[in-house]
Design an enzyme around this catalytic site. Structure first.
Site, PDB file in Angstrom:
ATOM      1  N   GLU A 168       0.811  -1.220   0.000  1.00  0.00           N
ATOM      2  CA  GLU A 168       0.000   0.000   0.000  1.00  0.00           C
ATOM      3  C   GLU A 168       0.850   1.278   0.000  1.00  0.00           C
ATOM      4  O   GLU A 168       1.760   1.428   0.810  1.00  0.00           O
ATOM      5  CB  GLU A 168      -0.918  -0.007   1.217  1.00  0.00           C
ATOM      6  CG  GLU A 168      -1.980   1.062   1.177  1.00  0.00           C
ATOM      7  CD  GLU A 168      -3.255   0.622   1.866  1.00  0.00           C
ATOM      8  OE1 GLU A 168      -4.098  -0.009   1.212  1.00  0.00           O
ATOM      9  OE2 GLU A 168      -3.402   0.905   3.062  1.00  0.00           O
ATOM     10  N   LYS A 170       0.602   4.698   1.000  1.00  0.00           N
ATOM     11  CA  LYS A 170      -0.300   5.447   1.900  1.00  0.00           C
ATOM     12  C   LYS A 170       0.512   6.427   2.724  1.00  0.00           C
ATOM     13  O   LYS A 170       1.442   6.036   3.413  1.00  0.00           O
ATOM     14  CB  LYS A 170      -1.003   4.410   2.791  1.00  0.00           C
ATOM     15  CG  LYS A 170      -1.719   4.931   3.992  1.00  0.00           C
ATOM     16  CD  LYS A 170      -2.643   3.879   4.617  1.00  0.00           C
ATOM     17  CE  LYS A 170      -1.940   2.864   5.495  1.00  0.00           C
ATOM     18  NZ  LYS A 170      -2.898   2.051   6.283  1.00  0.00           N
ATOM     19  N   LYS A 231      -7.646   2.588  -3.831  1.00  0.00           N
ATOM     20  CA  LYS A 231      -8.148   2.434  -2.455  1.00  0.00           C
ATOM     21  C   LYS A 231      -8.986   3.655  -2.132  1.00  0.00           C
ATOM     22  O   LYS A 231      -8.486   4.697  -1.732  1.00  0.00           O
ATOM     23  CB  LYS A 231      -6.948   2.297  -1.520  1.00  0.00           C
ATOM     24  CG  LYS A 231      -7.268   1.796  -0.133  1.00  0.00           C
ATOM     25  CD  LYS A 231      -7.279   0.290  -0.064  1.00  0.00           C
ATOM     26  CE  LYS A 231      -7.757  -0.238   1.271  1.00  0.00           C
ATOM     27  NZ  LYS A 231      -6.902   0.083   2.396  1.00  0.00           N
ATOM     28  N   GLU A 280     -14.478  -5.724   0.532  1.00  0.00           N
ATOM     29  CA  GLU A 280     -13.931  -5.819   1.885  1.00  0.00           C
ATOM     30  C   GLU A 280     -15.016  -6.077   2.915  1.00  0.00           C
ATOM     31  O   GLU A 280     -16.061  -5.433   2.914  1.00  0.00           O
ATOM     32  CB  GLU A 280     -13.222  -4.501   2.214  1.00  0.00           C
ATOM     33  CG  GLU A 280     -12.593  -4.494   3.598  1.00  0.00           C
ATOM     34  CD  GLU A 280     -11.820  -3.210   3.843  1.00  0.00           C
ATOM     35  OE1 GLU A 280     -10.844  -2.953   3.119  1.00  0.00           O
ATOM     36  OE2 GLU A 280     -12.220  -2.461   4.756  1.00  0.00           O
ATOM     37  N   ASN A 302     -10.782  -7.493   6.511  1.00  0.00           N
ATOM     38  CA  ASN A 302     -10.021  -6.462   7.212  1.00  0.00           C
ATOM     39  C   ASN A 302      -9.932  -6.807   8.698  1.00  0.00           C
ATOM     40  O   ASN A 302     -10.950  -7.022   9.358  1.00  0.00           O
ATOM     41  CB  ASN A 302     -10.635  -5.069   7.009  1.00  0.00           C
ATOM     42  CG  ASN A 302      -9.589  -3.980   7.198  1.00  0.00           C
ATOM     43  OD1 ASN A 302      -8.572  -4.193   7.878  1.00  0.00           O
ATOM     44  ND2 ASN A 302      -9.819  -2.818   6.605  1.00  0.00           N
ATOM     45  N   GLU A 337      -6.141  -8.334   5.414  1.00  0.00           N
ATOM     46  CA  GLU A 337      -5.819  -6.899   5.389  1.00  0.00           C
ATOM     47  C   GLU A 337      -5.560  -6.345   6.792  1.00  0.00           C
ATOM     48  O   GLU A 337      -6.305  -6.653   7.725  1.00  0.00           O
ATOM     49  CB  GLU A 337      -7.000  -6.103   4.816  1.00  0.00           C
ATOM     50  CG  GLU A 337      -7.396  -6.452   3.401  1.00  0.00           C
ATOM     51  CD  GLU A 337      -8.602  -5.632   2.950  1.00  0.00           C
ATOM     52  OE1 GLU A 337      -9.169  -5.948   1.903  1.00  0.00           O
ATOM     53  OE2 GLU A 337      -8.995  -4.665   3.661  1.00  0.00           O
ATOM     54  N   SER A 338      -4.543  -5.519   6.877  1.00  0.00           N
ATOM     55  CA  SER A 338      -4.254  -4.669   8.051  1.00  0.00           C
ATOM     56  C   SER A 338      -3.550  -5.383   9.204  1.00  0.00           C
ATOM     57  O   SER A 338      -3.814  -6.549   9.506  1.00  0.00           O
ATOM     58  CB  SER A 338      -5.538  -4.046   8.631  1.00  0.00           C
ATOM     59  OG  SER A 338      -6.188  -3.273   7.676  1.00  0.00           O
TER      60      SER A 338
HETATM   61  O1  LIG Z   1      -6.293   2.815   8.736  1.00  0.00           O
HETATM   62  C1  LIG Z   1      -7.196   3.558   9.141  1.00  0.00           C
HETATM   63  O2  LIG Z   1      -7.054   4.344  10.094  1.00  0.00           O
HETATM   64  C2  LIG Z   1      -8.534   3.530   8.478  1.00  0.00           C
HETATM   65  C3  LIG Z   1      -9.567   4.280   9.012  1.00  0.00           C
HETATM   66  C4  LIG Z   1     -10.808   4.281   8.397  1.00  0.00           C
HETATM   67  C5  LIG Z   1     -11.010   3.561   7.254  1.00  0.00           C
HETATM   68  C6  LIG Z   1      -9.972   2.814   6.705  1.00  0.00           C
HETATM   69  C7  LIG Z   1      -8.751   2.786   7.313  1.00  0.00           C
HETATM   70  N1  LIG Z   1      -7.707   2.078   6.802  1.00  0.00           N
HETATM   71  C8  LIG Z   1      -7.754   1.295   5.634  1.00  0.00           C
HETATM   72  C9  LIG Z   1      -7.047   0.008   5.875  1.00  0.00           C
HETATM   73  O3  LIG Z   1      -7.645  -0.854   6.432  1.00  0.00           O
HETATM   74  C10 LIG Z   1      -5.594  -0.084   5.588  1.00  0.00           C
HETATM   75  O4  LIG Z   1      -5.148   0.984   4.826  1.00  0.00           O
HETATM   76  C11 LIG Z   1      -5.082  -1.357   4.928  1.00  0.00           C
HETATM   77  O5  LIG Z   1      -5.802  -2.486   5.193  1.00  0.00           O
HETATM   78  C12 LIG Z   1      -3.606  -1.555   5.330  1.00  0.00           C
HETATM   79  O6  LIG Z   1      -3.505  -1.642   6.712  1.00  0.00           O
HETATM   80  P1  LIG Z   1      -2.131  -1.469   7.493  1.00  0.00           P
HETATM   81  O7  LIG Z   1      -1.163  -2.492   6.963  1.00  0.00           O
HETATM   82  O8  LIG Z   1      -2.445  -1.761   8.923  1.00  0.00           O
HETATM   83  O9  LIG Z   1      -1.656  -0.088   7.261  1.00  0.00           O
END
Ligand SMILES: O=C(O)c1ccccc1NCC(=O)[C@H](O)[C@H](O)COP(=O)(O)O
Length: 383
Positions: A168, A170, A231, A280, A302, A337-338
């Site tokens: 990502e 970001k 995204k 998602e 997620n 994800e995340s």
């Molecule tokens: O990440 C946030 O704070 C968030 C808040 C509100 C809506 C979406 C959000 N994030 C999107 C995502 O879930 C992440 O960008 C993506 O899955 C990557 O996650 P990470 O590796 O933990 O940065």
């Protein structure tokens, strides 16, 4: 209320998908016109506009279940339909119906996702005053063909024997603030690609993530070969055409925001554009809704609740324990994800059954985001 379908019997139900019923004050608003006092002539003009854009876009494709569309015109608001599907995120800019009660205008958002969606409604309606749906449809037709997002994930998964990486790009997020001050999307994208990322995810939301469609377009035009995921927080089909016109190969659709009929309709548009939809989900109810929809090929689980920010990687495992068999049967690919930071995290979601992972923070925060990939996997990925 006058019947929308009867008023335009020559149009298929698809022309009146909820996704077309876009935020107020900018473009013609079909739902408003049928409930208001506008005459038959005005209605015909608006229906013709819808016909031009949507029917053209769908190329007279298969119709939607008209019962679902009738539900939309039966006086129920998007919020009551969404709530009946377990969706907690409310829409603000939709017209209100007597059945919806009052207070939507004065309401404060209940959580960050709802705030993002309310801001997005305003943003999209403003963007549409500058570029109409017809304009973005035409621009999307001039874009080079979409790249095969799922094919790239499958190939990388096979090549490396570990979940394929969607890396990502970001700069910031509501939960973590600014992740990287010296943010150069093109440099980061090339570093990711050089170090084995199968696909890239480019944040396009400006207000909450400091992303942009310019970033998407610049990365696309910089010679990166990986397929690109836009995204975004999609609430309107306009955004899908716009993303395609800027070079997106895939787009995120969030089940916590979109009612089933919107997802179906948007999936169809993605298919017509050659794009992949990453749908998602965060909980079992959302997953079950999505599994009932035909044509879903890629689901993202997620680990982060977009309402509370809580991150828990066991979410992927729990949902796949419950629904992994159906997912396999349907041949759907799952993206974890995340919240993935270490080789143990990757192994954990791999054992849970994912074929790909979507990772932002743990890569983008490192001095060298490309090299961080080997750290995340505990080995160098093959390109
Ligand atoms: O990440 C946030 O704070 C968030 C808040 C509100 C809506 C979406 C959000 N994030 C999107 C995502 O879930 C992440 O960008 C993506 O899955 C990557 O996650 P990470 O590796 O933990 O940065």
């Amino acid at each position: 209320m006058e019947s929308l379908l009867a008023a335009s019997s020559s149009l298929p139900a698809a022309a009146f998908s909820p996704a077309l019923l876009s935020p107020p004050s900018s473009s013609p608003h079909i739902l408003r016109t049928v409930t208001g006092a506008a005459g038959a002539a005005a209605r015909a003009v608006r229906c013709a506009a819808a016909k031009d854009s949507i029917l053209y876009a769908l190329e007279h494709d298969e119709m939607f279940n008209s019962a679902e569309v009738i539900q939309w015109e039966s006086g129920k608001s998007i919020n009551s339909i969404a709530a009946a599907q377990g969706i907690r995120i409310r829409r603000r800019c939709r017209p209100r119906y007597p059945s919806e009660g009052s207070g939507a205008d004065k309401a404060v958002p209940r959580n960050i996702l709802e705030q993002i969606i309310w801001d997005k409604e305003v943003e999209v309606s403003q963007r549409k005053t500058k570029k109409t749906l017809q304009n973005v449809i035409e621009s999307s037709e001039h874009a080079p063909p979409a790249r095969d997002f799922i094919g790239a994930l499958t190939a990388a998964h096979g090549r490396n024997g570990v979940p394929a990486l969607i890396a990502e790009v970001k700069k910031a997020s509501p939960s973590r603030g600014v992740l990287r001050e010296d943010f150069n999307p093109v440099e980061i994208a090339h570093a990711y690609e050089k170090n084995g990322a199968a696909c890239l995810s480019i944040l396009t939301d400006e207000k909450h993530f400091q992303g942009s469609f310019e970033n998407l377009e610049t990365v696309r035009n910089s010679g990166v070969k990986c397929p690109l995921l836009c995204k975004e927080f999609v609430i309107d089909i306009w955004q899908i055409y716009y993303a395609r016109s800027k070079g997106a190969d895939a787009i995120l659709l969030i089940a916590a925001v979109l009612p089933d009929l919107d997802i179906k309709y948007m999936l169809r548009i993605c298919k017509n554009l050659g794009m992949t939809a990453l749908i998602e989900v965060h909980d079992e109810r959302e997953l079950d809704r999505v599994l009932k929809i035909d044509g879903v090929q890629l689901i993202g689980i997620n680990n982060r609740s977009l309402e509370t920010f809580k991150v828990d990687t066991s979410n992927t495992k729990i949902l796949l324990q419950k629904r992994g068999d159906i997912i396999k049967e349907k041949g759907i690919l799952v993206v974890g994800e995340s919240g993935l930071f270490t080789p143990d995290d990757v192994a954990y979601v791999q054992n849970a059954g994912v074929s790909a992972i979507l990772v932002g923070e743990s890569l983008v925060k490192q001095e060298d985001p490309g090299k961080a990939i080997a750290g995340l996997y505990g080995k160098q990925l093959l390109c």
